[in-house]
Structures are given as structure tokens and as C-alpha cells.
Design an enzyme around this catalytic site. Structure first.
Site, short mmCIF file in Angstrom:
data_model
loop_
_atom_site.label_atom_id
_atom_site.label_comp_id
_atom_site.label_asym_id
_atom_site.label_seq_id
_atom_site.Cartn_x
_atom_site.Cartn_y
_atom_site.Cartn_z
N GLU A 121 0.78 -1.13 0.10
CA GLU A 121 -0.07 0.11 -0.12
C GLU A 121 0.92 1.29 0.02
O GLU A 121 1.80 1.47 0.90
CB GLU A 121 -0.94 0.19 1.25
CG GLU A 121 -1.68 1.12 1.55
CD GLU A 121 -2.39 1.32 2.66
OE1 GLU A 121 -3.51 1.84 2.77
OE2 GLU A 121 -2.02 0.81 3.71
N LYS A 181 -9.81 2.31 -2.11
CA LYS A 181 -10.18 1.86 -0.67
C LYS A 181 -11.36 2.36 -0.09
O LYS A 181 -11.53 3.41 0.08
CB LYS A 181 -8.71 2.13 0.02
CG LYS A 181 -8.70 1.58 1.38
CD LYS A 181 -7.38 1.97 2.28
CE LYS A 181 -7.06 1.57 3.61
NZ LYS A 181 -6.04 2.14 4.29
N CYS A 183 -5.34 -2.98 3.38
CA CYS A 183 -4.94 -2.58 4.66
C CYS A 183 -6.23 -2.60 5.68
O CYS A 183 -6.40 -3.66 6.10
CB CYS A 183 -3.91 -1.52 4.64
SG CYS A 183 -3.26 -1.05 6.06
#
Length: 267
Positions: free
Chosen positions: A40, A113, A148
Site C-alpha cells: 500500500e 480503498k 490494509c
């Protein structure tokens, strides 16, 4: 399928341009892989919030996309290029956006995300949230994309499962102080989804936050196939994509879901 996770040391003393070139060379060095995965926000650092706006770029045609597209094409691999700080060309919003390139260098999938980390600071206030559940078919398997902090929200992974995901790809910039959670959550997502999880983190320290490293490849039974240490490392393993179907058939827990979520139909 041979998967290689490149656990990149994000050192802010190294320029973003230099790191792009260095990482591209690493991708090209792993032409023996079928799928290469990056972490990431490796160009800028997941906690370097003060640099997000200055380093923002477009998902299609920006400098990282161009360099990673060329690296994927040169190596002949599927490349999950981790995520970048994307600036939307229409509204100007920032997103934490993952890019997947085909062996031809084509941009095959984009995932923004959904769950932003920061508790009213950093990413949580500087970036907008994505809304789409994203999967991508590659030879032999269907990838489900997450990033994440998404690991802490199992409902997203149920939606990926219902969309056909068999291999979950999770780039991350996970802090060392919560390493135990990382190792627990990666395995939990594999067990509950009966899917492979390819979880690729960063190494080093950026913006004063020590990174956990410990990228992992976990099988559908929750067993760790391979795990990195804390430093920069290339982690490779064979991923037996047929084990997903075998595990789901031998231990058919997914068919017993009753909380209003439809059972996936056999393919």
C-alpha cells in the site's frame, strides 16, 4: 500459480521517482512469477499524510501507472502494483487506489480503498472513500481486492466472496506495534472465506511509524504458506488455486450461511 510479494522498504530519504525505478527493476527481476504484488502507498508512504496532495497522480497515465505498466509488460506478469494516492480527474478528490496490470501492461482493475484509517486525521480526512467491490479474473483464479485497514471489516470480504473471489490480495502499510493483529486478521480472512490471502506490507519507518513487514501468503485453511520478516524482502510461493475448490467442497461451511446473504452458486 507462482505469487511473489515485494515487501518494499519505504525510506523517505529516497525520492519517489527513484523508488519507482527501483521497484520496477524488482518487478522485472521476478519474471518467473505469475502474479507480483506490491504494498500500500509504497511511492509515498502510508503514514506520510503531509505528502499525499503533492504526490497525488492519476490512476491511468500517471507516473506510477506508466512505470508499473511497463514493468508488468517487460516481466510478462500480472502485477498488483499496490496502491497510490490518486487524484480524481473530475472532482479532484484524493483516493487510496490500487492498480492491477495484465502481462500486456494494460490496466485491468482499479480499486479505491473503502475503509480509510486515521480516526479523524491523516487518510481518514484527506482521502475520500471508495464504494465498489472489485474482483478481477486472472488465469486460474479470481482476485478479490482490498487494502490494509479493510482487513478489520469482514463484511467487505463476504461481499468479495459473493462476487466470486478465490484469492484475496491485500496490500498494506501496517504498523509494527499492531503486528499481532495483522497476523491474526490475515489468517481469519482466509479461514472465513476459504480463500488464499496474499497480504503484502511495507518495511522500514516512514513518517515516524515503524512498519510491521511480515507479508504473508495464507492458504484456504488458514495455514501460513510463506511469511516475510520485518525487512525489505521478496516473498515467493506456489499457490495451488485448486485448493480453494477442494477446501470448500470438503468442508462446506459457506453453504450454511443464514444471515440474509445469498449462498454463492456453484460455478
Amino acid at each position: 500459480m507462482r505469487a511473489t510479494l515485494l515487501q518494499i522498504d519505504v525510506d523517505q530519504r529516497e525520492s519517489v521517482a527513484s523508488r519507482r525505478d527501483r521497484v520496477a527493476a524488482m518487478v522485472r527481476a521476478h519474471a518467473d512469477a505469475d502474479l507480483v504484488v506490491l504494498p500500500e502507498l509504497w511511492p509515498v508512504g502510508a503514514f506520510a499524510a503531509e505528502d499525499f496532495a503533492a504526490e497525488a497522480e492519476t490512476a491511468d497515465g500517471g507516473p506510477t501507472a506508466e512505470v508499473m505498466s511497463a514493468a508488468a509488460r517487460d516481466a510478462g506478469v500480472w502485477l498488483h502494483a499496490g496502491s497510490i494516492v490518486e487524484r480524481d480527474v473530475v472532482g479532484g478528490e484524493l483516493f487510496n487506489t490500487s492498480l492491477l496490470f495484465s502481462p500486456d501492461g494494460d490496466l485491468a482493475a482499479v480499486y479505491r480503498k473503502i475503509h480509510r484509517f486515521g480516526f479523524d486525521q491523516g487518510e481518514a480526512v484527506l482521502m475520500s472513500s471508495g464504494h465498489d467491490i472489485v474482483t478481477a479474473r486472472v488465469p486460474g483464479t479470481v482476485l478479490g481486492l482490498a487494502t490494509c485497514y479493510d482487513l478489520r471489516f469482514p463484511e467487505q470480504f463476504r461481499l468479495l466472496l459473493d462476487a466470486g473471489a478465490q484469492t484475496l490480495v491485500v496490500p498494506a502499510g501496517w504498523p509494527a506495534r499492531r503486528l499481532a493483529h495483522w497476523r491474526l486478521l490475515v489468517r481469519a480472512r482466509a479461514v472465513e472465506s476459504q480463500a488464499y490471502v496474499l497480504a503484502c506490507g511495507t518495511a522500514g519507518t516512514h513518517a515516524g511509524v515503524e512498519q510491521a513487514g511480515h507479508s504473508m501468503i495464507v492458504d484456504p485453511w488458514g495455514e501460513i504458506v510463506a511469511e516475510a520478516g520485518p525487512a525489505e524482502q521478496a516473498l515467493s510461493a506456489e499457490v495451488d488455486v485448486f485448493r480453494v475448490d477442494v477446501t470448500r467442497a470438503d468442508f462446506p461451511v459457506l453453504r450454511d450461511r443464514v444471515l440474509g446473504v445469498p449462498t454463492p452458486k456453484p460455478r
